[in-house]
Design a protein around this motif. Structure first.
Motif, mmCIF file in Angstrom:
data_model
loop_
_atom_site.group_PDB
_atom_site.id
_atom_site.type_symbol
_atom_site.label_atom_id
_atom_site.label_comp_id
_atom_site.label_asym_id
_atom_site.label_seq_id
_atom_site.Cartn_x
_atom_site.Cartn_y
_atom_site.Cartn_z
ATOM 1 N N LEU A 1 6.466 -0.489 1.869
ATOM 2 C CA LEU A 1 7.163 -1.747 2.150
ATOM 3 C C LEU A 1 6.190 -2.802 2.666
ATOM 4 O O LEU A 1 6.271 -3.986 2.314
ATOM 5 C CB LEU A 1 8.281 -1.515 3.162
ATOM 6 N N LEU A 2 5.256 -2.369 3.493
ATOM 7 C CA LEU A 2 4.275 -3.298 4.064
ATOM 8 C C LEU A 2 3.348 -3.854 2.984
ATOM 9 O O LEU A 2 2.879 -4.993 3.076
ATOM 10 C CB LEU A 2 3.449 -2.588 5.135
ATOM 11 N N ARG B 1 8.922 -8.593 1.906
ATOM 12 C CA ARG B 1 9.383 -7.642 2.911
ATOM 13 C C ARG B 1 10.908 -7.740 3.054
ATOM 14 O O ARG B 1 11.463 -8.836 3.055
ATOM 15 C CB ARG B 1 8.713 -7.952 4.254
#
Length: 341
Positions: free
Chosen positions: A235-236, A241
Protein backbone atom coordinates in the motif's frame (compact mmCIF):
# COMPACT_ATOMS: atom_id res chain seq x y z
CA UNK A 1 -27.30 -48.89 -0.93
CA UNK A 2 -23.95 -47.67 0.35
CA UNK A 3 -24.14 -44.04 1.50
CA UNK A 4 -27.96 -44.09 1.29
CA UNK A 5 -30.52 -43.60 4.01
CA UNK A 6 -31.85 -47.12 3.44
CA UNK A 7 -28.87 -48.77 5.14
CA UNK A 8 -30.00 -50.63 8.26
CA UNK A 9 -28.31 -52.39 11.15
CA UNK A 10 -29.19 -55.68 9.43
CA UNK A 11 -27.12 -54.63 6.40
CA UNK A 12 -24.13 -53.98 8.65
CA UNK A 13 -24.59 -57.32 10.43
CA UNK A 14 -24.88 -59.20 7.13
CA UNK A 15 -21.70 -57.60 5.71
CA UNK A 16 -19.76 -58.17 8.95
CA UNK A 17 -21.09 -61.73 9.27
CA UNK A 18 -22.24 -61.17 12.85
CA UNK A 19 -25.58 -60.87 14.60
CA UNK A 20 -27.59 -57.65 14.85
CA UNK A 21 -27.06 -57.77 18.62
CA UNK A 22 -23.29 -57.86 18.13
CA UNK A 23 -23.43 -54.84 15.82
CA UNK A 24 -25.49 -52.96 18.39
CA UNK A 25 -23.04 -53.81 21.20
CA UNK A 26 -20.04 -52.82 19.06
CA UNK A 27 -21.56 -49.47 18.06
CA UNK A 28 -22.60 -48.65 21.60
CA UNK A 29 -19.23 -49.39 23.16
CA UNK A 30 -20.14 -52.45 25.18
CA UNK A 31 -17.14 -54.36 26.47
CA UNK A 32 -18.32 -57.89 25.65
CA UNK A 33 -17.27 -57.65 22.00
CA UNK A 34 -13.89 -58.89 20.75
CA UNK A 35 -11.73 -55.98 19.62
CA UNK A 36 -11.21 -57.45 16.15
CA UNK A 37 -14.98 -57.82 15.73
CA UNK A 38 -15.59 -54.28 16.99
CA UNK A 39 -13.08 -52.87 14.51
CA UNK A 40 -14.65 -54.82 11.64
CA UNK A 41 -18.16 -53.65 12.55
CA UNK A 42 -17.05 -50.00 12.86
CA UNK A 43 -15.19 -50.17 9.56
CA UNK A 44 -18.15 -51.66 7.72
CA UNK A 45 -20.59 -49.22 9.33
CA UNK A 46 -18.40 -46.39 8.09
CA UNK A 47 -18.15 -47.88 4.60
CA UNK A 48 -21.93 -48.22 4.40
CA UNK A 49 -22.45 -44.73 5.91
CA UNK A 50 -24.73 -46.35 8.48
CA UNK A 51 -26.18 -43.88 11.01
CA UNK A 52 -27.97 -45.54 13.90
CA UNK A 53 -30.76 -43.86 15.78
CA UNK A 54 -29.26 -40.90 17.59
CA UNK A 55 -30.50 -42.05 20.98
CA UNK A 56 -28.39 -45.19 20.68
CA UNK A 57 -25.26 -43.14 20.00
CA UNK A 58 -25.81 -40.29 22.43
CA UNK A 59 -23.03 -39.40 24.79
CA UNK A 60 -25.00 -40.86 27.69
CA UNK A 61 -23.39 -44.18 26.76
CA UNK A 62 -19.85 -42.86 26.34
CA UNK A 63 -17.10 -45.22 27.35
CA UNK A 64 -13.83 -43.30 26.96
CA UNK A 65 -14.88 -40.06 28.69
CA UNK A 66 -12.85 -38.35 25.94
CA UNK A 67 -13.82 -35.82 23.28
CA UNK A 68 -11.77 -35.50 20.07
CA UNK A 69 -10.91 -32.06 18.70
CA UNK A 70 -9.53 -31.82 15.15
CA UNK A 71 -8.27 -28.37 14.12
CA UNK A 72 -6.43 -26.97 11.08
CA UNK A 73 -3.72 -25.55 13.35
CA UNK A 74 -2.85 -24.98 17.00
CA UNK A 75 -0.75 -21.83 16.56
CA UNK A 76 -2.01 -18.35 17.43
CA UNK A 77 -4.42 -16.64 19.75
CA UNK A 78 -7.53 -17.76 17.87
CA UNK A 79 -6.89 -21.45 18.49
CA UNK A 80 -5.71 -20.78 22.04
CA UNK A 81 -8.99 -19.04 22.85
CA UNK A 82 -11.03 -21.71 21.06
CA UNK A 83 -9.37 -24.47 23.09
CA UNK A 84 -9.86 -22.48 26.30
CA UNK A 85 -13.62 -22.47 25.73
CA UNK A 86 -13.72 -26.17 24.87
CA UNK A 87 -11.50 -27.16 27.78
CA UNK A 88 -13.52 -25.21 30.34
CA UNK A 89 -16.71 -27.12 29.51
CA UNK A 90 -14.86 -30.43 29.28
CA UNK A 91 -13.38 -29.98 32.77
CA UNK A 92 -16.77 -29.02 34.19
CA UNK A 93 -18.20 -32.28 32.77
CA UNK A 94 -15.24 -34.43 33.86
CA UNK A 95 -14.19 -35.16 30.29
CA UNK A 96 -10.75 -35.46 28.69
CA UNK A 97 -9.70 -33.98 25.35
CA UNK A 98 -7.72 -35.61 22.55
CA UNK A 99 -6.51 -32.81 20.26
CA UNK A 100 -5.06 -33.21 16.77
CA UNK A 101 -3.97 -30.67 14.15
CA UNK A 102 -3.64 -31.31 10.44
CA UNK A 103 -1.40 -28.23 10.02
CA UNK A 104 -3.54 -26.59 7.38
CA UNK A 105 -3.16 -29.54 5.00
CA UNK A 106 -6.55 -30.82 3.77
CA UNK A 107 -5.07 -34.21 2.88
CA UNK A 108 -3.99 -34.69 6.48
CA UNK A 109 -7.48 -33.99 7.82
CA UNK A 110 -8.67 -37.50 7.02
CA UNK A 111 -5.64 -38.97 8.76
CA UNK A 112 -6.34 -36.90 11.86
CA UNK A 113 -9.99 -37.97 11.89
CA UNK A 114 -9.14 -41.63 11.47
CA UNK A 115 -6.82 -41.51 14.47
CA UNK A 116 -9.85 -40.56 16.59
CA UNK A 117 -11.90 -43.65 15.78
CA UNK A 118 -12.35 -45.89 18.79
CA UNK A 119 -10.56 -43.42 21.05
CA UNK A 120 -13.23 -40.77 21.60
CA UNK A 121 -16.97 -40.63 22.26
CA UNK A 122 -17.61 -37.52 20.18
CA UNK A 123 -15.83 -35.18 17.83
CA UNK A 124 -15.41 -31.44 17.28
CA UNK A 125 -14.11 -30.57 13.81
CA UNK A 126 -13.01 -27.28 12.26
CA UNK A 127 -12.53 -27.61 8.51
CA UNK A 128 -12.17 -24.15 6.92
CA UNK A 129 -11.24 -25.30 3.41
CA UNK A 130 -13.74 -23.93 0.92
CA UNK A 131 -12.72 -26.12 -2.02
CA UNK A 132 -13.70 -29.77 -1.79
CA UNK A 133 -15.11 -29.30 1.69
CA UNK A 134 -17.97 -31.74 1.29
CA UNK A 135 -15.65 -34.42 -0.09
CA UNK A 136 -13.65 -34.14 3.13
CA UNK A 137 -16.84 -34.80 5.07
CA UNK A 138 -16.57 -38.40 3.95
CA UNK A 139 -13.80 -38.82 6.51
CA UNK A 140 -16.24 -38.12 9.34
CA UNK A 141 -17.27 -41.38 11.03
CA UNK A 142 -21.05 -41.41 10.41
CA UNK A 143 -21.73 -43.36 13.59
CA UNK A 144 -19.96 -40.88 15.86
CA UNK A 145 -21.61 -37.77 17.35
CA UNK A 146 -19.89 -34.74 15.85
CA UNK A 147 -20.24 -30.96 15.69
CA UNK A 148 -18.70 -28.78 12.99
CA UNK A 149 -17.04 -25.57 14.19
CA UNK A 150 -17.04 -22.62 11.79
CA UNK A 151 -16.55 -24.97 8.88
CA UNK A 152 -17.14 -24.79 5.16
CA UNK A 153 -18.76 -28.23 5.25
CA UNK A 154 -22.42 -28.18 4.31
CA UNK A 155 -24.41 -28.70 7.53
CA UNK A 156 -26.30 -31.93 7.03
CA UNK A 157 -26.11 -34.95 9.26
CA UNK A 158 -24.03 -33.11 11.86
CA UNK A 159 -24.81 -30.05 13.96
CA UNK A 160 -22.73 -26.91 13.54
CA UNK A 161 -21.69 -23.74 15.36
CA UNK A 162 -20.13 -20.91 13.39
CA UNK A 163 -19.52 -17.19 12.99
CA UNK A 164 -21.48 -14.81 10.76
CA UNK A 165 -18.36 -13.68 8.91
CA UNK A 166 -20.23 -12.02 6.06
CA UNK A 167 -22.47 -10.02 8.38
CA UNK A 168 -19.51 -9.04 10.54
CA UNK A 169 -17.54 -7.72 7.55
CA UNK A 170 -20.59 -5.80 6.39
CA UNK A 171 -20.89 -4.19 9.82
CA UNK A 172 -17.22 -3.13 9.85
CA UNK A 173 -17.45 -1.65 6.36
CA UNK A 174 -20.56 0.31 7.27
CA UNK A 175 -18.69 1.71 10.27
CA UNK A 176 -15.74 2.80 8.11
CA UNK A 177 -18.03 4.31 5.49
CA UNK A 178 -20.03 6.18 8.11
CA UNK A 179 -16.73 7.56 9.45
CA UNK A 180 -16.22 9.20 6.06
CA UNK A 181 -13.78 6.75 4.51
CA UNK A 182 -14.38 5.88 0.86
CA UNK A 183 -11.19 4.41 -0.56
CA UNK A 184 -11.04 1.33 1.65
CA UNK A 185 -8.51 -1.39 0.94
CA UNK A 186 -9.03 -4.96 2.12
CA UNK A 187 -6.33 -7.43 3.18
CA UNK A 188 -7.76 -10.88 2.50
CA UNK A 189 -7.01 -14.27 3.98
CA UNK A 190 -6.03 -17.55 2.31
CA UNK A 191 -7.86 -18.21 -0.97
CA UNK A 192 -9.17 -21.59 0.17
CA UNK A 193 -10.34 -20.43 3.60
CA UNK A 194 -14.09 -20.23 4.21
CA UNK A 195 -13.82 -17.39 6.78
CA UNK A 196 -11.64 -15.37 4.44
CA UNK A 197 -14.05 -15.80 1.53
CA UNK A 198 -17.05 -14.77 3.59
CA UNK A 199 -15.27 -11.68 4.97
CA UNK A 200 -14.17 -10.68 1.48
CA UNK A 201 -17.75 -11.12 0.25
CA UNK A 202 -18.96 -8.86 3.08
CA UNK A 203 -16.37 -6.23 2.13
CA UNK A 204 -17.41 -6.25 -1.52
CA UNK A 205 -21.14 -6.21 -0.77
CA UNK A 206 -20.88 -3.34 1.72
CA UNK A 207 -18.68 -1.29 -0.61
CA UNK A 208 -21.15 -1.73 -3.46
CA UNK A 209 -23.99 -0.78 -1.12
CA UNK A 210 -22.39 2.21 0.62
CA UNK A 211 -19.96 3.59 -1.97
CA UNK A 212 -21.21 2.67 -5.46
CA UNK A 213 -18.64 3.46 -8.09
CA UNK A 214 -15.67 2.88 -5.79
CA UNK A 215 -13.61 -0.06 -7.01
CA UNK A 216 -12.68 -2.75 -4.47
CA UNK A 217 -8.98 -2.87 -3.62
CA UNK A 218 -7.96 -6.30 -2.36
CA UNK A 219 -4.49 -7.31 -1.24
CA UNK A 220 -3.37 -10.89 -0.64
CA UNK A 221 -2.89 -12.10 2.92
CA UNK A 222 -2.44 -15.32 4.83
CA UNK A 223 -3.99 -14.55 8.25
CA UNK A 224 -0.56 -13.95 9.82
CA UNK A 225 1.42 -10.85 10.84
CA UNK A 226 3.98 -11.21 8.06
CA UNK A 227 1.39 -11.11 5.28
CA UNK A 228 -0.24 -8.07 6.87
CA UNK A 229 3.15 -6.37 6.97
CA UNK A 230 3.72 -7.16 3.27
CA UNK A 231 0.30 -5.79 2.38
CA UNK A 232 1.05 -2.60 4.30
CA UNK A 233 4.31 -2.19 2.39
CA UNK A 234 2.47 -2.74 -0.90
CA UNK A 235 0.00 0.00 0.00
CA UNK A 236 2.85 2.36 0.84
CA UNK A 237 4.47 1.70 -2.55
CA UNK A 238 1.25 2.31 -4.50
CA UNK A 239 0.58 5.55 -6.36
CA UNK A 240 -2.62 6.22 -4.41
CA UNK A 241 -2.94 5.58 -0.70
CA UNK A 242 -6.35 4.44 0.63
CA UNK A 243 -8.32 6.28 3.32
CA UNK A 244 -8.60 3.12 5.39
CA UNK A 245 -7.48 -0.49 5.52
CA UNK A 246 -9.73 -3.33 6.65
CA UNK A 247 -7.79 -6.53 7.37
CA UNK A 248 -9.65 -9.85 7.41
CA UNK A 249 -8.17 -10.64 10.82
CA UNK A 250 -6.39 -8.83 13.64
CA UNK A 251 -3.03 -10.51 13.12
CA UNK A 252 -2.77 -9.06 9.62
CA UNK A 253 -4.03 -5.70 10.86
CA UNK A 254 -1.22 -5.61 13.44
CA UNK A 255 1.36 -6.49 10.79
CA UNK A 256 0.00 -3.71 8.60
CA UNK A 257 0.10 -1.28 11.54
CA UNK A 258 3.78 -2.00 12.00
CA UNK A 259 4.50 -1.34 8.31
CA UNK A 260 2.62 1.97 8.42
CA UNK A 261 4.41 3.01 11.61
CA UNK A 262 7.80 2.13 10.11
CA UNK A 263 7.03 4.49 7.23
CA UNK A 264 6.15 7.32 9.62
CA UNK A 265 2.41 7.28 8.94
CA UNK A 266 0.07 7.98 11.83
CA UNK A 267 -2.96 5.80 12.40
CA UNK A 268 -5.69 7.00 12.17
CA UNK A 269 -4.64 10.58 11.24
CA UNK A 270 -3.04 9.56 7.94
CA UNK A 271 -4.82 6.27 7.35
CA UNK A 272 -7.47 4.38 9.32
CA UNK A 273 -7.15 0.69 10.17
CA UNK A 274 -9.50 -2.08 11.32
CA UNK A 275 -9.35 -5.82 11.88
CA UNK A 276 -11.54 -8.80 12.72
CA UNK A 277 -11.61 -11.23 15.71
CA UNK A 278 -10.72 -8.99 18.69
CA UNK A 279 -7.78 -11.05 19.86
CA UNK A 280 -6.57 -9.89 23.31
CA UNK A 281 -3.54 -8.09 21.85
CA UNK A 282 -5.71 -5.79 19.70
CA UNK A 283 -6.60 -3.53 22.62
CA UNK A 284 -3.00 -3.09 23.78
CA UNK A 285 -1.36 -1.82 20.59
CA UNK A 286 -1.03 1.89 19.75
CA UNK A 287 -3.49 3.02 18.69
CA UNK A 288 -5.92 0.36 19.98
CA UNK A 289 -7.46 -1.55 17.09
CA UNK A 290 -11.05 -1.21 15.91
CA UNK A 291 -12.26 -4.73 15.21
CA UNK A 292 -15.16 -7.16 15.12
CA UNK A 293 -15.35 -9.05 18.40
CA UNK A 294 -15.75 -12.77 17.94
CA UNK A 295 -16.30 -14.57 21.22
CA UNK A 296 -13.81 -17.26 20.25
CA UNK A 297 -13.89 -19.07 23.58
CA UNK A 298 -17.68 -18.96 23.45
CA UNK A 299 -17.57 -20.59 20.00
CA UNK A 300 -15.65 -23.50 21.50
CA UNK A 301 -17.92 -23.70 24.55
CA UNK A 302 -21.08 -23.67 22.40
CA UNK A 303 -19.67 -26.37 20.14
CA UNK A 304 -18.86 -28.83 22.91
CA UNK A 305 -22.14 -27.96 24.64
CA UNK A 306 -23.99 -28.88 21.46
CA UNK A 307 -22.01 -32.11 21.20
CA UNK A 308 -23.00 -33.07 24.73
CA UNK A 309 -26.67 -32.50 23.90
CA UNK A 310 -27.82 -36.04 22.97
CA UNK A 311 -30.35 -34.70 20.49
CA UNK A 312 -28.28 -32.02 18.74
CA UNK A 313 -24.87 -33.64 18.62
CA UNK A 314 -25.67 -37.13 17.38
CA UNK A 315 -26.14 -38.16 13.74
CA UNK A 316 -29.81 -37.94 12.79
CA UNK A 317 -30.56 -35.72 15.79
CA UNK A 318 -31.91 -32.20 15.96
CA UNK A 319 -29.16 -30.89 13.64
CA UNK A 320 -28.79 -27.60 15.48
CA UNK A 321 -27.06 -24.98 13.33
CA UNK A 322 -26.06 -21.82 15.16
CA UNK A 323 -24.35 -18.66 13.92
CA UNK A 324 -22.69 -16.32 16.41
CA UNK A 325 -22.96 -12.62 15.52
CA UNK A 326 -19.71 -10.62 15.83
CA UNK A 327 -19.84 -7.33 17.73
CA UNK A 328 -18.35 -4.09 16.40
CA UNK A 329 -15.74 -2.76 18.84
CA UNK A 330 -14.78 0.82 18.00
CA UNK A 331 -11.34 1.94 19.12
CA UNK A 332 -9.08 4.76 17.98
CA UNK A 333 -7.51 3.11 14.93
CA UNK A 334 -10.56 3.74 12.72
CA UNK A 335 -10.53 7.49 13.26
CA UNK A 336 -13.63 7.67 15.42
CA UNK A 337 -13.46 9.02 18.95
CA UNK A 338 -13.63 5.98 21.16
CA UNK A 339 -12.05 4.58 24.25
CA UNK A 340 -9.71 1.63 24.22
CA UNK A 341 -12.44 -0.81 25.17
Amino acid sequence: MEGGVSVTIKDVARRANVSVATVSRALNGHQNVAEAVRERVLRIADELRYSPHHAARSLSSRRTQTIGVVLPDLYGEFFSELMRGIDQVARERGLHLLVSSYHGNPREQGVALRTMRGRVDGLLLMSPFAEGADALAGDLPPTMPAVLMNSALTPGVHASVGIDNHGGAMAMMRHLLQAGHRRIAFIGGPDDNFDARERLRGYRDALAEGAPGIEPRVLAGDFDEASGHRAGQALLAAAERPDAVFAANDMMALGCLFALSQAGLRVPDDIALAGFDDIPLSRYVHPPLTTMRVEIAELGARAIGTLLDPDAGAPGGARRHELLTPELVVRRSSGVNAGAT
